[in-house]
Design a protein around this motif. Sequence first.
Motif, mmCIF file in Angstrom:
data_model
loop_
_atom_site.group_PDB
_atom_site.id
_atom_site.type_symbol
_atom_site.label_atom_id
_atom_site.label_comp_id
_atom_site.label_asym_id
_atom_site.label_seq_id
_atom_site.Cartn_x
_atom_site.Cartn_y
_atom_site.Cartn_z
ATOM 1 N N CYS A 113 0.831 -1.214 0.000
ATOM 2 C CA CYS A 113 0.000 0.000 0.000
ATOM 3 C C CYS A 113 0.864 1.262 0.000
ATOM 4 O O CYS A 113 0.546 2.247 -0.677
ATOM 5 N N LEU A 114 1.958 1.250 0.766
ATOM 6 C CA LEU A 114 2.861 2.399 0.756
ATOM 7 C C LEU A 114 3.497 2.569 -0.613
ATOM 8 O O LEU A 114 3.629 3.699 -1.114
ATOM 9 N N ALA A 115 3.914 1.467 -1.233
ATOM 10 C CA ALA A 115 4.537 1.539 -2.558
ATOM 11 C C ALA A 115 3.547 1.996 -3.621
ATOM 12 O O ALA A 115 3.943 2.583 -4.636
ATOM 13 N N LEU A 116 2.275 1.758 -3.381
ATOM 14 C CA LEU A 116 1.257 2.103 -4.378
ATOM 15 C C LEU A 116 1.112 3.605 -4.560
ATOM 16 O O LEU A 116 0.971 4.091 -5.682
ATOM 17 N N VAL A 117 1.185 4.362 -3.463
ATOM 18 C CA VAL A 117 0.796 5.778 -3.542
ATOM 19 C C VAL A 117 1.903 6.765 -3.187
ATOM 20 O O VAL A 117 1.788 7.952 -3.499
ATOM 21 N N PHE A 118 2.998 6.329 -2.528
ATOM 22 C CA PHE A 118 4.006 7.283 -2.077
ATOM 23 C C PHE A 118 5.170 7.367 -3.056
ATOM 24 O O PHE A 118 5.531 6.385 -3.715
ATOM 25 N N ASP A 119 5.773 8.546 -3.105
ATOM 26 C CA ASP A 119 6.915 8.796 -3.977
ATOM 27 C C ASP A 119 8.182 8.199 -3.365
ATOM 28 O O ASP A 119 8.349 8.159 -2.146
ATOM 29 N N LEU A 120 9.109 7.751 -4.212
ATOM 30 C CA LEU A 120 10.334 7.101 -3.754
ATOM 31 C C LEU A 120 11.172 8.025 -2.873
ATOM 32 O O LEU A 120 11.663 7.623 -1.817
ATOM 33 N N ALA A 121 11.329 9.286 -3.279
ATOM 34 C CA ALA A 121 12.177 10.216 -2.518
ATOM 35 C C ALA A 121 11.626 10.432 -1.112
ATOM 36 O O ALA A 121 12.383 10.493 -0.140
ATOM 37 N N LYS A 122 10.317 10.548 -0.988
ATOM 38 C CA LYS A 122 9.708 10.755 0.330
ATOM 39 C C LYS A 122 9.865 9.523 1.207
ATOM 40 O O LYS A 122 10.081 9.631 2.420
ATOM 41 N N LEU A 123 9.759 8.349 0.615
ATOM 42 C CA LEU A 123 9.924 7.115 1.387
ATOM 43 C C LEU A 123 11.338 6.998 1.938
ATOM 44 O O LEU A 123 11.544 6.647 3.102
ATOM 45 N N VAL A 124 12.339 7.302 1.099
ATOM 46 C CA VAL A 124 13.735 7.206 1.526
ATOM 47 C C VAL A 124 14.031 8.203 2.638
ATOM 48 O O VAL A 124 14.688 7.895 3.639
ATOM 49 N N GLU A 125 13.534 9.437 2.474
ATOM 50 C CA GLU A 125 13.806 10.477 3.461
ATOM 51 C C GLU A 125 13.173 10.142 4.807
ATOM 52 O O GLU A 125 13.789 10.325 5.865
ATOM 53 N N PHE A 126 11.951 9.636 4.797
ATOM 54 C CA PHE A 126 11.253 9.305 6.031
ATOM 55 C C PHE A 126 11.886 8.095 6.713
ATOM 56 O O PHE A 126 11.877 7.971 7.930
ATOM 57 N N MET A 127 12.465 7.193 5.915
ATOM 58 C CA MET A 127 13.046 5.980 6.469
ATOM 59 C C MET A 127 14.322 6.261 7.251
ATOM 60 O O MET A 127 14.644 5.576 8.224
ATOM 61 N N SER A 128 15.067 7.281 6.861
ATOM 62 C CA SER A 128 16.388 7.527 7.440
ATOM 63 C C SER A 128 16.314 7.852 8.928
ATOM 64 O O SER A 128 17.168 7.419 9.707
ATOM 65 N N ILE A 129 15.294 8.595 9.368
ATOM 66 C CA ILE A 129 15.266 9.064 10.746
ATOM 67 C C ILE A 129 15.077 7.898 11.720
ATOM 68 O O ILE A 129 15.733 7.836 12.771
ATOM 69 N N GLY A 130 14.230 6.939 11.378
ATOM 70 C CA GLY A 130 14.055 5.786 12.248
ATOM 71 C C GLY A 130 15.295 4.916 12.317
ATOM 72 O O GLY A 130 15.657 4.398 13.374
ATOM 73 N N THR A 131 15.979 4.773 11.174
ATOM 74 C CA THR A 131 17.214 3.993 11.139
ATOM 75 C C THR A 131 18.292 4.623 11.995
ATOM 76 O O THR A 131 18.972 3.947 12.783
ATOM 77 N N LEU A 132 18.477 5.926 11.850
ATOM 78 C CA LEU A 132 19.510 6.624 12.613
ATOM 79 C C LEU A 132 19.219 6.579 14.110
ATOM 80 O O LEU A 132 20.143 6.458 14.931
ATOM 81 N N LEU A 133 17.949 6.683 14.483
ATOM 82 C CA LEU A 133 17.596 6.596 15.904
ATOM 83 C C LEU A 133 17.925 5.211 16.457
ATOM 84 O O LEU A 133 18.462 5.082 17.569
#
Length: 669
Positions: free
Chosen positions: A382-402
Amino acid sequence: MPSSRRAILRHILSGICTKMNRTKSVPTDVMETPLNRCLNTFDIALLGIGHMVGAGIYVLTGTVAKEMAGPGIILSFILAGVISMLAALCYAEFGTRVPKAGSAYVYTYISMGEFWAFVIGWNILLEHMLGAASVARAWSGYVDSMLGGWIGNTTLELTGGIHEPGLAQYPDILAFLVCIVYAAALAGGVKATAVFNSLLTLVNIAVMILVISVGFWYADSKNWSEAEGGFLPYGIGGVIAGAATCFYAFVGFDSIATSGEEAKNPSVSIPVATVISLFVVTVGYILVSAALTLMIPISEINPAASLPEAFGQLNLSWAKYLISIGALCGMTTTLLGSLFALPRCMYAMASDGLLFSCFGKINPTTQVPLLNLVVSGVMSACLALVFDLAKLVEFMSIGTLLAYTIVSASVIILRYRPIERLHTTIRVPAVAGSPDDDDDEDEEEVSQSSMDTSSPTSEMIEEVLAGRLKSQFRCLEPLLGRFEPGSVVSVAVMLFIFLSFAICVELKVSWTQLYTGTWWALIIYGFIIFAASTCVAVMAVHNQNTRGLVFKVPLVPFVPALGIFCNILLMVHLDAVTWVRFFVWVCIGMVVYFLYGIRNSKEGEVCSSYSILMTTSEAGKVPWGSFKASSGGKKGNKHSIFERFTGRSKAEDKKSIVEESENETSGYS
């Protein structure tokens, strides 16, 4: 009456705080698991390589080289690789301590407590969901570029575009189907998944070797000349910005730690596979980036499909199609890695009672959490269906770094935490109300734990001294020696995280004032740096406990502290909107935790065995929320919040640590 209300409120708040800070008890047999232990070091290393070498090398390389760093992308990958290695070493040590599914979530639960563990686990779930969705979008985009944009144009004609900010231009049906199909493939079992992943990863590595070899054969040093902008056309700032983006390419190594519960020999496989996979991937990224920027000028790089297009410009059509095959194999293994780790993290949290119990069930045939796999596949799709790749990558980084920050902090905390000596305690049931119950139990405990301790060994001495000041720093005893062993280091770690955040914010907000030498900025910055350095020094003057560790992070606490600072530095430079989304996700998690997790946690139940990583003071705590005093069973013995944190009462503060150490060591003489 008001005093009664205040007493009740204090009791409730005290109980909640106690529950939020309770730590996970690890079973005596950490190798026992309902999952299938069938993975060797080779399988796990290829799992990590496959998770990392995917969209990072085939998508991010072109984007960073053309828009951020130019040929300096080589330095960007080196910087991102070093930062990732700092976190990877901490993951490797924890993987040998606790070979359980859940990765950073389990490590945090053992060292820092339930609340922070849930926060980390909740963000790991988001990280892997976003990771799977972003790779599925990249996979679809790569196929679309190979077909000349036919998929995107056809979808726009049939469904129309999406005109909402932050969403994709059109619904990506192919990315949705890719997530569903690969999630279904993972249901076959972990060994089948490992074999499939290994084959695709080997194909991907072969393609990388081909790219490097052919790329350097057709290399032209003029592409790094000043006429093309030089080696650093965007300056050092571009290199750092590129490193923050390239960091996304290394986030897959935590899947190695997640597979610890399915490894045959995790104490060896986890650290070896972690170091090998990260080293191979870093070298591969550096060589591929160098080959790409030497083959063609950065102005001619196509960010969407940089490698195939670069070889196409050299009229090497055969190489172009081979690279496309390798790219699809690489992104497939990355997608498999995210969908492999996500259900196991859900299983770990559900097994501890922090997520709904339905997610803690294992299929007896395939030994895979099937319901978790279904939910993971659908949510990622569902996330892959509607969200842009750049936004997904940017949002993913903060949880990983934490997660990386907390794991690095946890390594320091556990290194300086005393480990309770294990012994079997057999209690013979006594008559209720007998006045001699306590005496009889004490005698039986002593008889069962009476081992040959006539001559103290180095392990025994290390166990006694863990968390206490080193002998050469006894002059600090009046200041730092009055607290429970390990508690001073825990406080120093928390302060260091806070001060690191302050340093990074100061660098971002008032860099101009610092660069021009403004006096007030220099004073504030100097004071914060001095305080942070003092925290690290306080950690370093205490004795460590490394007993039983097959793999150890070198130079503790300096290496983990450097990792903490680097991760926070990258977090601070993320977009403000990303932080807002992050806090919204965390708030949703808090609703789940306080309405379900805190009530159903397995650590709230009375356990018969203690963790091998538990401190002596933690082992002696009373049941959660009890008014009973923890010292000698005396009634009315109240403890402040500070005393509960440090584990010492006011009466104990008057007792010298030197005296305590002598009393403990006298038992071995």
